[in-house]
Write a protein that holds these residues in place. Structure first.
Motif, PDB file in Angstrom:
ATOM      1  N   ASN A 177      -7.580 -11.709  -7.090  1.00  0.00           N
ATOM      2  CA  ASN A 177      -8.167 -11.149  -6.187  1.00  0.00           C
ATOM      3  C   ASN A 177      -8.257  -9.854  -6.162  1.00  0.00           C
ATOM      4  OD1 ASN A 177      -5.889 -10.562  -5.102  1.00  0.00           O
ATOM      5  ND2 ASN A 177      -5.347 -12.311  -4.476  1.00  0.00           N
ATOM      6  N   VAL A 178      -7.537  -8.951  -6.365  1.00  0.00           N
ATOM      7  CA  VAL A 178      -7.967  -7.614  -6.479  1.00  0.00           C
ATOM      8  C   VAL A 178      -9.246  -7.412  -7.379  1.00  0.00           C
ATOM      9  CG1 VAL A 178      -6.236  -5.436  -6.893  1.00  0.00           C
ATOM     10  CG2 VAL A 178      -5.267  -7.113  -6.013  1.00  0.00           C
ATOM     11  N   ILE A 179      -9.094  -7.094  -8.546  1.00  0.00           N
ATOM     12  CA  ILE A 179     -10.412  -6.639  -9.473  1.00  0.00           C
ATOM     13  C   ILE A 179     -11.248  -7.244  -8.501  1.00  0.00           C
ATOM     14  CG2 ILE A 179     -11.132  -7.070 -11.229  1.00  0.00           C
ATOM     15  CD1 ILE A 179      -8.806  -7.753 -12.630  1.00  0.00           C
ATOM     16  N   LEU A 180     -11.602  -8.454  -8.093  1.00  0.00           N
ATOM     17  CA  LEU A 180     -12.902  -8.894  -7.297  1.00  0.00           C
ATOM     18  C   LEU A 180     -13.563  -8.123  -5.992  1.00  0.00           C
ATOM     19  CD1 LEU A 180     -12.602 -12.647  -8.138  1.00  0.00           C
ATOM     20  CD2 LEU A 180     -14.041 -11.429  -9.117  1.00  0.00           C
ATOM     21  N   ASP A 181     -12.065  -7.325  -5.972  1.00  0.00           N
ATOM     22  CA  ASP A 181     -12.234  -6.895  -4.087  1.00  0.00           C
ATOM     23  C   ASP A 181     -13.241  -5.097  -4.806  1.00  0.00           C
ATOM     24  OD1 ASP A 181     -10.802  -8.315  -2.800  1.00  0.00           O
ATOM     25  OD2 ASP A 181      -8.745  -6.659  -2.840  1.00  0.00           O
ATOM     26  N   ARG A 217      -3.326  -9.682  -3.243  1.00  0.00           N
ATOM     27  CA  ARG A 217      -3.103  -9.805  -1.970  1.00  0.00           C
ATOM     28  C   ARG A 217      -2.739 -11.626  -1.368  1.00  0.00           C
ATOM     29  NH1 ARG A 217      -7.572 -10.430  -0.298  1.00  0.00           N
ATOM     30  NH2 ARG A 217      -9.334 -10.603  -1.648  1.00  0.00           N
ATOM     31  N   ASP A 218      -2.828 -11.979  -2.311  1.00  0.00           N
ATOM     32  CA  ASP A 218      -2.159 -13.115  -1.625  1.00  0.00           C
ATOM     33  C   ASP A 218      -0.717 -14.239  -2.214  1.00  0.00           C
ATOM     34  OD1 ASP A 218      -4.945 -14.424  -1.641  1.00  0.00           O
ATOM     35  OD2 ASP A 218      -4.973 -15.054  -3.930  1.00  0.00           O
ATOM     36  N   VAL A 219       0.240 -13.753  -1.124  1.00  0.00           N
ATOM     37  CA  VAL A 219       1.472 -13.109  -0.893  1.00  0.00           C
ATOM     38  C   VAL A 219       2.337 -15.011  -1.507  1.00  0.00           C
ATOM     39  CG1 VAL A 219       1.717 -10.674  -1.292  1.00  0.00           C
ATOM     40  CG2 VAL A 219       1.334 -12.180   1.161  1.00  0.00           C
ATOM     41  N   THR A 220       1.948 -15.300  -0.433  1.00  0.00           N
ATOM     42  CA  THR A 220       3.066 -16.319   0.558  1.00  0.00           C
ATOM     43  C   THR A 220       3.454 -17.379  -0.992  1.00  0.00           C
ATOM     44  OG1 THR A 220       1.367 -16.724   2.567  1.00  0.00           O
ATOM     45  CG2 THR A 220       2.645 -18.347   2.082  1.00  0.00           C
ATOM     46  N   ARG A 221       2.497 -17.534  -1.629  1.00  0.00           N
ATOM     47  CA  ARG A 221       2.838 -18.569  -2.688  1.00  0.00           C
ATOM     48  C   ARG A 221       4.367 -17.829  -3.707  1.00  0.00           C
ATOM     49  NH1 ARG A 221      -1.711 -20.679  -3.824  1.00  0.00           N
ATOM     50  NH2 ARG A 221      -1.970 -21.762  -2.304  1.00  0.00           N
ATOM     51  N   ILE A 248       3.046  -6.208  -5.352  1.00  0.00           N
ATOM     52  CA  ILE A 248       3.004  -4.614  -4.525  1.00  0.00           C
ATOM     53  C   ILE A 248       1.731  -5.585  -3.909  1.00  0.00           C
ATOM     54  CG2 ILE A 248       1.170  -3.118  -5.075  1.00  0.00           C
ATOM     55  CD1 ILE A 248       3.149  -3.060  -7.557  1.00  0.00           C
ATOM     56  N   CYS A 249       1.453  -5.505  -2.974  1.00  0.00           N
ATOM     57  CA  CYS A 249       0.411  -5.638  -1.673  1.00  0.00           C
ATOM     58  C   CYS A 249       0.381  -5.281  -0.940  1.00  0.00           C
ATOM     59  CB  CYS A 249       1.146  -7.595  -1.020  1.00  0.00           C
ATOM     60  SG  CYS A 249       2.304  -7.198  -0.105  1.00  0.00           S
TER      61      CYS A 249
END
Length: 137
Positions: A9-13, A117-121, A132-133
């Motif tokens: 998700n970070v790279i796709l951002d 950015r997907d921290v919950t799981r 690192i989020c």
């Protein structure tokens, strides 16, 4: 092992110029890339590849981003399966969360911090992995 595992998700951002997250993602990767290696695995590679028509374009973008590929060790594959089983027993509802389990397990087994950015799981199933989020998540 020294370095950071980077979630797709970070790279796709950055690749997709996400209006909400591209600046944060670009900044955090730029900051960390100065003093450590940024790793991706085959799962992240696959998830990021959907935005490219040709493998050469993907390879070029990842090279320019300074990302290095690392393989998923068997221990991480095993841990991912066990964490996914706990998730399913807890009535997890996301249709295809398994990639997150591979990524989290690899970070756990190799002792890598994870930029995501997907921290919950990750927090629930891999609590020892340093995330690192963005602070507002």
């Amino acid at each position: 092992m020294k370095g950071l595992l980077v979630d797709s998700n970070v790279i796709l951002d950055i690749f997709l110029d996400d209006p909400n997250w591209a600046d944060w993602s670009e900044s955090v990767l730029a900051d960390y890339s100065v003093y450590t290696t940024l790793y991706i695995n085959s799962i992240v590679y696959t998830e990021v590849s959907v935005g490219f028509e040709k493998i050469e374009d993907l390879e070029s973008a990842l090279y320019k981003g300074g990302f290095q590929m690392i393989e998923l060790p068997k221990e991480a594959l095993f841990l991912a399966g066990k964490a996914y089983l706990r998730y399913k027993k807890g009535r997890g509802i996301k249709r295809s969360p398994l990639p997150d389990f591979y990524i989290g397990a690899q970070a756990a087994v190799l002792g890598l911090d994870l930029i995501t950015r997907d921290v919950t799981r990750y927090r629930k199933y891999f609590p020892k992995v340093k995330l690192i989020c963005p602070e507002k998540i």
